[in-house]
Design a protein around this motif. Structure first.
Motif, PDB file in Angstrom:
ATOM      1  N   SER A   1      -6.877  -3.965   5.778  1.00 28.30           N
ATOM      2  CA  SER A   1      -5.420  -3.796   5.724  1.00 28.30           C
ATOM      3  C   SER A   1      -5.092  -2.466   5.059  1.00 28.30           C
ATOM      4  CB  SER A   1      -4.775  -4.943   4.940  1.00 28.30           C
ATOM      5  OG  SER A   1      -5.010  -6.180   5.569  1.00 28.30           O
ATOM      6  N   PHE A   2      -4.194  -1.696   5.681  1.00 27.39           N
ATOM      7  CA  PHE A   2      -3.888  -0.347   5.199  1.00 27.39           C
ATOM      8  C   PHE A   2      -2.380  -0.147   5.071  1.00 27.39           C
ATOM      9  CE2 PHE A   2      -8.088  -0.162   6.925  1.00 27.39           C
ATOM     10  CZ  PHE A   2      -8.776   0.759   6.131  1.00 27.39           C
ATOM     11  N   ILE A   3      -2.008   0.889   4.316  1.00 27.21           N
ATOM     12  CA  ILE A   3      -0.618   1.297   4.157  1.00 27.21           C
ATOM     13  C   ILE A   3      -0.574   2.811   4.198  1.00 27.21           C
ATOM     14  CG2 ILE A   3      -0.617   1.465   1.641  1.00 27.21           C
ATOM     15  CD1 ILE A   3       2.206  -0.061   3.769  1.00 27.21           C
ATOM     16  N   ARG A   4       0.523   3.361   4.694  1.00 25.32           N
ATOM     17  CA  ARG A   4       0.653   4.805   4.829  1.00 25.32           C
ATOM     18  C   ARG A   4       1.070   5.419   3.493  1.00 25.32           C
ATOM     19  NH1 ARG A   4      -1.372   8.288   8.691  1.00 25.32           N
ATOM     20  NH2 ARG A   4      -0.035  10.140   8.920  1.00 25.32           N
ATOM     21  N   VAL A   5       0.350   6.461   3.069  1.00 26.88           N
ATOM     22  CA  VAL A   5       0.690   7.221   1.875  1.00 26.88           C
ATOM     23  C   VAL A   5       0.705   8.694   2.272  1.00 26.88           C
ATOM     24  CG1 VAL A   5       0.069   7.797  -0.495  1.00 26.88           C
ATOM     25  CG2 VAL A   5      -0.371   5.500   0.376  1.00 26.88           C
ATOM     26  N   TRP A   6       1.885   9.252   2.421  1.00 20.98           N
ATOM     27  CA  TRP A   6       2.113  10.607   2.917  1.00 20.98           C
ATOM     28  C   TRP A   6       1.392  10.803   4.243  1.00 20.98           C
ATOM     29  CZ3 TRP A   6       5.450  13.702   3.880  1.00 20.98           C
ATOM     30  CH2 TRP A   6       5.268  15.072   4.110  1.00 20.98           C
ATOM     31  N   ASP A   7       0.337  11.640   4.275  1.00 23.35           N
ATOM     32  CA  ASP A   7      -0.281  11.914   5.568  1.00 23.35           C
ATOM     33  C   ASP A   7      -1.602  11.175   5.740  1.00 23.35           C
ATOM     34  OD1 ASP A   7      -1.757  13.295   3.720  1.00 23.35           O
ATOM     35  OD2 ASP A   7      -2.011  15.092   4.949  1.00 23.35           O
ATOM     36  N   GLY A   8      -1.865  10.170   4.911  1.00 25.87           N
ATOM     37  CA  GLY A   8      -3.124   9.435   4.996  1.00 25.87           C
ATOM     38  C   GLY A   8      -2.907   7.934   4.942  1.00 25.87           C
ATOM     39  N   ASP A   9      -3.970   7.200   5.185  1.00 32.73           N
ATOM     40  CA  ASP A   9      -3.940   5.740   5.201  1.00 32.73           C
ATOM     41  C   ASP A   9      -4.755   5.218   4.025  1.00 32.73           C
ATOM     42  OD1 ASP A   9      -2.612   5.967   7.709  1.00 32.73           O
ATOM     43  OD2 ASP A   9      -4.567   6.268   8.663  1.00 32.73           O
ATOM     44  N   ARG A  10      -4.110   4.411   3.166  1.00 38.24           N
ATOM     45  CA  ARG A  10      -4.786   3.869   1.985  1.00 38.24           C
ATOM     46  C   ARG A  10      -4.988   2.369   2.167  1.00 38.24           C
ATOM     47  NH1 ARG A  10      -3.378   1.084  -2.285  1.00 38.24           N
ATOM     48  NH2 ARG A  10      -1.134   1.301  -1.959  1.00 38.24           N
ATOM     49  N   LYS A  11      -6.156   1.902   1.759  1.00 37.64           N
ATOM     50  CA  LYS A  11      -6.448   0.479   1.861  1.00 37.64           C
ATOM     51  C   LYS A  11      -5.582  -0.301   0.873  1.00 37.64           C
ATOM     52  CE  LYS A  11     -10.746  -0.679   2.290  1.00 37.64           C
ATOM     53  NZ  LYS A  11     -12.151  -0.990   1.972  1.00 37.64           N
ATOM     54  N   LEU A  12      -4.986  -1.386   1.340  1.00 36.10           N
ATOM     55  CA  LEU A  12      -4.193  -2.233   0.461  1.00 36.10           C
ATOM     56  C   LEU A  12      -5.101  -2.947  -0.536  1.00 36.10           C
ATOM     57  CD1 LEU A  12      -1.687  -3.888   2.965  1.00 36.10           C
ATOM     58  CD2 LEU A  12      -1.122  -2.264   1.164  1.00 36.10           C
ATOM     59  N   SER A  13      -4.648  -3.073  -1.766  1.00 39.98           N
ATOM     60  CA  SER A  13      -5.405  -3.807  -2.778  1.00 39.98           C
ATOM     61  C   SER A  13      -5.243  -5.308  -2.551  1.00 39.98           C
ATOM     62  CB  SER A  13      -4.902  -3.445  -4.176  1.00 39.98           C
ATOM     63  OG  SER A  13      -3.583  -3.931  -4.373  1.00 39.98           O
ATOM     64  N   HIS A  14      -6.110  -6.094  -3.184  1.00 36.94           N
ATOM     65  CA  HIS A  14      -6.009  -7.553  -3.074  1.00 36.94           C
ATOM     66  C   HIS A  14      -4.645  -8.030  -3.556  1.00 36.94           C
ATOM     67  CE1 HIS A  14     -10.408  -8.975  -2.491  1.00 36.94           C
ATOM     68  NE2 HIS A  14     -10.252  -7.766  -1.983  1.00 36.94           N
ATOM     69  N   TYR A  15      -4.159  -7.415  -4.625  1.00 35.67           N
ATOM     70  CA  TYR A  15      -2.847  -7.790  -5.160  1.00 35.67           C
ATOM     71  C   TYR A  15      -1.756  -7.561  -4.118  1.00 35.67           C
ATOM     72  CZ  TYR A  15       1.425  -7.521  -7.940  1.00 35.67           C
ATOM     73  OH  TYR A  15       2.690  -7.698  -8.416  1.00 35.67           O
TER      74      TYR A  15
END
Length: 665
Positions: free
Chosen positions: A196-210
């Motif tokens: 599971s990922f979320i957009r952070v500016w121009d990249g994709d960051r993995k969502l944390s368990h929280y």
């Protein structure tokens, strides 16, 4: 005739007006409007959009009538990327000459879990965002559709177009934000917690368990506020608050509560419940509302109020803050103390009302109350979030209310200001606050009018509209300082012309400076707002951390851990890596001696051992407060140390006065 207009068209108008794509625009979803409405709304932008000559002839049929991508639109989409020389928060560009990039499923997941976005394939970033040589649009478009269907859970159905651009073809896919009940949207072969990922500016960051757990809460009602606090007993509740709640409930609903005993009524309201031990214990909601000292069991579930002398938490000079409180106690008590602290520190102006002069406050008290009550009622009370408190921060030009946990349910940044818009994360707590007495009324009403009321109160007081920010981890509402000389239908009293300065405070060395100069404006001003809707902006976790939490002791590191952010360890919280320096009794057990050496302990275990050794004995609440770690994490580490024989209890296992010490032979 109706047009289904992609929101990228609105984004182009934003670009024309502001020279950039506004951060709160999502170039993803669609809205249906009539051609007449569309033309009327955008008449002044005809130099970009000639509706009759350019748009209308290019309509195509795809089940609904929609606007095709033109070269002018694609240029307007890519020009900001050319200026920035990178992708953006909601636009991802790939060459895809040799096929679909392996990272593309992550981007699809990130857009679907955020506010949507646009993927453009067949564009070479290294060549100035011009068409890529050798790109084959049709097979790539088909492969993209299959990827969205087969490799993403739940399947994504984007609007995919093959468009002509600079004598070549490109593939443009519009990814809509997923329905809240479908989030998180994840890469199927990697699983929910790894894909599971979320957009952070121009990249994709993995969502944390929280973050994933918070998204999953939308599928079922969270019950954390109904959970029992086993360390507490009914004796930890204040009889006067409990009786006030019961009296009001019996007056309002005599048929239900008139015949119930106090114990039965408390159970029906969710103030107490029966535990596995067969004894009554307060629920989290009951303890927060009516507990004598809830922070004995939930040390960080409180409110902090800080008044800063400048425009930020970091400024030149030696004055760190003007006023600072850590407010503990039951909700009615800390709510009243928060309002008193805000009123004490805000500036007061005088306006003429006919022949009389009356005081007008920098911020309307009822608006502050609504914001704080909303933070208390809707914050995240899950175990991982109990290490973070609600913050009320007052600066020279604004007041902020920050709370753990973002928006819940179907309430969005776009709908939060609509009357009746509500979705309750903590149902038991919200119901209790409806019948908890506070200042000749109750703490809350629960009618979904909170932010509509805040908006009206601020506008009437000359503050402008509130600014609301939200991520999965945090929620923030900001009030701008009022200039009472701008109040409508009021005559400014010239005797109070200097209200904008606090004469009893010397800001010469304490006021924040920018390149050695005073910030502009030096005094608060009201900036006219272009529309009558609340200003909203979606912040990434990193942006929220840097903007609001970085310099707050305790909360910043805690939220950083929850969000999975990589931030430096705070200097005021050293971790001892070598536990051999801990002084143990000379007669040590064999198990304690065997554990000598830092390699056997985690960083948190070493910190717990250091604290226990320093103080002799320490309770779980004190350890949670000292480390800033979530209570559940501290409890787990203490259990490990108990099982290893490194520490021991000072009281019987279930004693509410439990403490721990280094175990001796």
């Amino acid at each position: 005739m109706q047009l289904l207009v992609n929101r990228h068209v609105t984004a182009l108008i934003d670009f024309h007006n502001h020279g950039r794509l506004l951060p709160n625009r999502s170039i993803c979803s669609t809205s249906t409007i009539t051609l007449t409405e569309y033309t009327a709304r955008h008449t002044k932008h005809n130099n970009i959009f000639n509706m009759s000559a350019m748009m209308v002839p290019k309509l195509r049929r795809t089940g609904e009538e929609a606007i095709m991508w033109s070269e002018e639109e694609i240029d307007a989409l890519l020009n900001p990327l050319r200026s920035a020389q990178s992708d953006s928060q909601d636009i991802e560009v790939k060459e895809a000459v040799g096929g679909l990039p392996v990272s593309l499923p992550e981007t699809i997941s990130a857009f679907a879990n955020g506010r949507g976005g646009t993927i453009v394939l067949g564009i070479a970033e290294k060549d100035g965002f011009e068409p890529a040589q050798g790109f084959k649009a049709q097979p790539v478009a088909e492969a993209l559709a299959q990827m969205c269907r087969d490799k993403i859970t739940p399947p994504i159905r984007p609007v995919i177009d093959v468009a002509s651009y600079h004598d070549s073809t490109v593939v443009i896919a519009v990814i809509d934000e997923a329905d809240p009940l479908d989030k998180p949207c994840y890469v199927r072969n990697r699983g929910r917690y790894s894909g599971s990922f979320i957009r952070v500016w121009d990249g994709d960051r993995k969502l944390s368990h929280y973050e994933i757990d918070r998204l999953l809460e939308n599928r079922a009602q969270p019950m954390y506020d109904r959970g029992l606090i086993y360390e507490a007993t009914v004796d930890d509740l204040l009889p006067d608050i409990v009786q006030g709640i019961l009296t009001l409930c019996r007056e309002r609903r005599p048929r239900v509560f008139g015949k119930l005993t106090d114990e039965e009524a408390m159970s029906a309201l969710g103030i107490v419940g029966t535990g596995d031990d067969g004894k009554p214990h307060p629920t989290l909601a009951g303890l927060l509302v009516a507990g004598n000292y809830p922070q004995q069991f939930l040390p960080r579930v409180n409110i902090t109020f800080t008044c800063y002398p400048g425009y930020d938490k970091v400024f030149a000079g030696g004055v760190k803050f003007i006023d600072n409180y850590s407010l503990d106690g039951p909700i009615p008590e800390i709510l009243g103390e928060t309002l008193n602290a805000a009123q004490k520190n805000m500036r007061i102006g005088g306006v003429l009302d006919g022949p009389f002069r009356k005081d007008t406050f920098e911020y309307p008290e009822d608006a502050i109350r609504e914001a704080v009550v909303n933070a208390i009622m809707h914050r995240d009370y899950s175990p991982m979030a109990r290490g973070g408190q609600i913050q009320v921060n007052m600066y020279k030009d604004r007041l902020e209310v920050l709370s753990p946990g973002g928006l819940y349910g179907d309430v969005t940044l776009d709908s939060i200001s609509e009357p009746g818009s509500t979705s309750t994360r903590n149902q038991t707590l919200a119901k209790l606050l409806e019948c908890t007495p506070f200042r000749n009324a109750t703490v809350a009403e629960n009618r979904g009018t909170g932010y509509s009321l805040i908006n009206r109160l601020l506008l009437d007081n000359g503050n402008g509209e509130p600014e609301i920010y939200s991520t999965l981890n945090l929620f923030s509402v900001t009030f701008r300082s009022a200039d009472t000389s701008k109040l409508p239908d009021s005559c400014r009293d010239p005797r109070y012309a200097g209200w904008g300065d606090r004469p009893d405070i010397d800001y010469s060395a304490a006021q924040g400076l920018i390149n050695g100069q005073l910030p502009t404006p030096a005094h608060p001003k009201i900036v006219p707002f272009p529309k009558n809707s609340i200003k909203t902006e979606e912040l990434s976790d990193e942006e929220m951390y840097e903007r609001y939490l970085k310099d707050i002791p305790g909360l910043g590191p805690t939220i950083a851990r929850i969000a999975g952010l990589d931030v430096p360890q705070s200097a005021d919280m050293p971790l001892v890596r070598d536990v051999s320096s801990i002084e143990r009794p000379s007669a040590r057990s064999a198990s304690a001696s065997a554990l000598e050496g830092s390699a056997r302990y985690s960083m948190l275990e070493e910190q717990l051992l250091q604290l226990i050794n320093k103080h002799g004995t320490m309770s779980t609440p004190k350890l949670v407060e000292a480390t800033g770690a979530p209570r559940s994490t501290v409890t787990y580490q203490l259990r490990k140390l108990l099982e290893s024989g490194t520490i021991e209890r000072t009281q019987p296992a279930r004693s509410p006065k439990q403490s721990y010490r280094i175990k001796s032979a």
